[in-house]
Design an enzyme around this catalytic site. Structure first.
Site, PDB file in Angstrom:
ATOM      1  N   SER A   1      -2.965   3.802  54.798  1.00 29.35           N
ATOM      2  CA  SER A   1      -1.610   3.536  55.303  1.00 29.35           C
ATOM      3  C   SER A   1      -1.137   2.419  54.208  1.00 29.35           C
ATOM      4  O   SER A   1      -1.065   2.329  53.229  1.00 29.35           O
ATOM      5  CB  SER A   1      -1.280   3.429  56.693  1.00 29.35           C
ATOM      6  OG  SER A   1       0.106   3.564  56.972  1.00 29.35           O
TER       7      SER A   1
ATOM      8  N   ASP B   1       1.046  15.163  56.826  1.00 24.86           N
ATOM      9  CA  ASP B   1       1.642  13.799  57.236  1.00 24.86           C
ATOM     10  C   ASP B   1       2.802  13.742  56.464  1.00 24.86           C
ATOM     11  O   ASP B   1       3.177  13.885  55.008  1.00 24.86           O
ATOM     12  CB  ASP B   1       0.588  12.725  56.572  1.00 24.86           C
ATOM     13  CG  ASP B   1       1.244  11.304  56.507  1.00 24.86           C
ATOM     14  OD1 ASP B   1       2.234  10.996  57.309  1.00 24.86           O
ATOM     15  OD2 ASP B   1       0.735  10.441  55.500  1.00 24.86           O
TER      16      ASP B   1
ATOM     17  N   HIS C   1      -1.469  11.368  59.317  1.00 28.36           N
ATOM     18  CA  HIS C   1      -1.476   9.912  58.984  1.00 28.36           C
ATOM     19  C   HIS C   1      -2.131   9.010  60.146  1.00 28.36           C
ATOM     20  O   HIS C   1      -1.597   8.830  61.281  1.00 28.36           O
ATOM     21  CB  HIS C   1      -0.143   9.394  58.927  1.00 28.36           C
ATOM     22  CG  HIS C   1       0.133   8.264  58.429  1.00 28.36           C
ATOM     23  ND1 HIS C   1       0.322   7.915  57.046  1.00 28.36           N
ATOM     24  CD2 HIS C   1       0.374   6.958  59.054  1.00 28.36           C
ATOM     25  CE1 HIS C   1       0.427   6.536  56.624  1.00 28.36           C
ATOM     26  NE2 HIS C   1       0.487   6.165  57.897  1.00 28.36           N
TER      27      HIS C   1
END
Length: 466
Positions: free
Chosen positions: A175, A387, A443
């Protein structure tokens, strides 16, 4: 000065410098002693070592002296290393079936990456997890300071653990750490060039669902939505033409583009962006969608602490419910005692600290990736293909700008005879970059597809094709 006073002074200096490491042999929630080596501690960084960075170190369960050493930086910025450890790649996780709202229990993770690697899980930047500073000024941080302090931490950690200096070293994260990891990786290599001690055996880096270039990452959400059938062909063509392919830097006077994007927001606004296959739970107030105005971030995918009754009998299960257990467990005094947390150093533990005094000073690290490829490193970039926070097509797009040679074109990779995702191998001699998607992953990918991600990382560490 008496000997006792000298000893006390030495202990005080040791405490202040953060040179505290303790072996953790058992944890509340697990019935038996830990079947793996877990060490926790603090290392002081920055001016006068004012910043105290907390870490969890887990030795490889296979061969600690031979397996890679990984520095893992969870994203956010401000998401605790414990989040990555508990929900993604660590050796234990919650046993949801046997947990209650008052007493979460743990179980071992069969797909922990620590089965094949030594991993340092670092609470960074300061203000994250159990990391703290002795002065308010040190909490004022940015991307460059975060990367510099992470690099300083690693140097000091390896000085304290010289037995791991010969292990292949990888800098890793997911991330928002997509910004920090390349910077730290480059700093490690520059430090080696400058003969800084200790010399590190840097092999490369790996990133999951990484933030890389703010515009391209966010701009890829509209074409991703089209590919996944979330917006119609007609709407996509109209928005692409009216907005000239730019869905982020929108001129408000362009009425056709604005109208198209309002409709896009209308279509996407009720999705769980971390994984579009899973239910969306409005557990806190999302960003305003009054009038369906276009918000590039769509819905905040990181949920706040849930009301306790939701644990009893939720009518619709949501992954966000799982996160409540970490608040209960990590806030328990017995747990903090077992982890050897310094009393009074943090007000309360949160999974992701949204109150950091953080300045985003780096918005694009593509040039750093280019530089690292010139320097001869291995890289693994992987993305959960469902995601919508950082869509895989945006990641694939910036990888294509690196002008690498395709060594093995887009192909399926398998786990237990089933397609687990797709991958492309790129080369820039002597560098190698693997880009892999994880089918059904969100994610970030290991939270959703632990078995497949473990197979992926195991192969990659052992230099096999994914």
């Amino acid at each position: 000065m008496k000997l006792g006073a000298l000893h006390l002074l030495a202990l005080c200096l040791l405490f202040q410098s953060g040179l505290s490491q303790t072996v953790v042999r058992s944890l509340p929630g697990l019935p038996d002693d830990l079947p793996f080596y877990l060490e926790t501690g603090y290392i002081g960084v920055g001016e006068l070592e004012d910043v105290q960075l907390f870490y969890y170190f887990v030795e490889s369960e296979r061969s600690p002296k031979d397996d890679p050493l990984v520095l893992w930086l969870t994203g956010g910025p401000g998401c605790s290393a414990l989040s990555g450890l508990l929900y993604e790649i660590g050796p234990f996780t919650f046993n949801y079936e046997n947990s209650t709202r008052y007493r979460p229990t743990l179980k071992l993770n069969d797909y922990s990456w620590t089965k094949v690697a030594n991993i340092i899980f670092l609470d960074q930047p300061v203000g994250t997890g159990f990391s703290y500073a002795n002065s308010w000024e040190s909490y004022d941080i940015n991307d460059n300071i975060s990367a510099a302090e992470s690099y300083e931490f690693l140097r000091k950690w390896l000085k304290l653990h010289p037995e791991f200096l010969s292990n292949p070293l990888y800098i890793a994260g997911d991330s928002y750490s997509g910004i920090i990891v390349p910077i730290v990786t480059l700093e490690v290599d520059k430090g080696n060039e400058a003969s800084l001690e200790p010399k590190m055996n840097l092999e490369g880096y790996l990133l999951g669902n990484p933030v890389t270039n703010e515009n391209s990452d966010l701009n890829s959400r509209v074409p991703f939505a089209h590919l996944k059938g979330l917006i119609s062909e007609e709407l996509y063509k109209s928005a692409k033409a009216d907005c000239d392919g730019d869905y982020i830097n929108v001129n408000e006077s362009n009425a056709d583009c604005v109208d198209d994007l309002k409709t896009v927001s209308e279509c996407l606004g009720n999705l769980y962006t971390a994984n579009i296959l899973e239910p969306n739970c409005l557990l806190d107030t999302p960003k305003s969608t009054v009038g369906y105005t276009w918000d590039p971030s769509l819905i905040n995918h990181d949920r706040s602490l849930l009301p306790l009754p939701m644990l009893r009998s939720p009518r619709v299960w949501c992954r966000s419910y799982n996160y409540l257990y970490s608040y209960i467990w990590a806030s328990d005094r017995a747990v903090q005692g077992a982890l050897h947390i310094r009393e009074g150093t943090i007000e309360k533990w949160v999974r992701c600290n949204k109150t950091l005094s953080y300045t985003y000073t780096v918005t694009d690290v593509i040039d750093i990736h280019k530089e690292l490829m010139k320097r001869g490193f291995r890289a693994l970039i992987y993305s959960g293909d469902h995601d919508m926070v950082i869509p895989y097509i945006g990641t694939q797009a910036w990888i294509n700008t690196l002008n690498l040679t395709i060594s093995q074109d887009w192909h399926a990779w398998f786990v237990d005879g089933q397609v687990a995702g797709y991958a492309t191998l790129y080369a820039y001699f002597p560098s190698l970059l693997t880009f892999a998607t994880v089918k059904g992953g969100g994610h970030t990918a290991p939270e959703y597809k632990p078995k497949e991600c473990f197979a992926m990382i195991n192969r990659w560490f052992d230099y096999y094709y994914i």
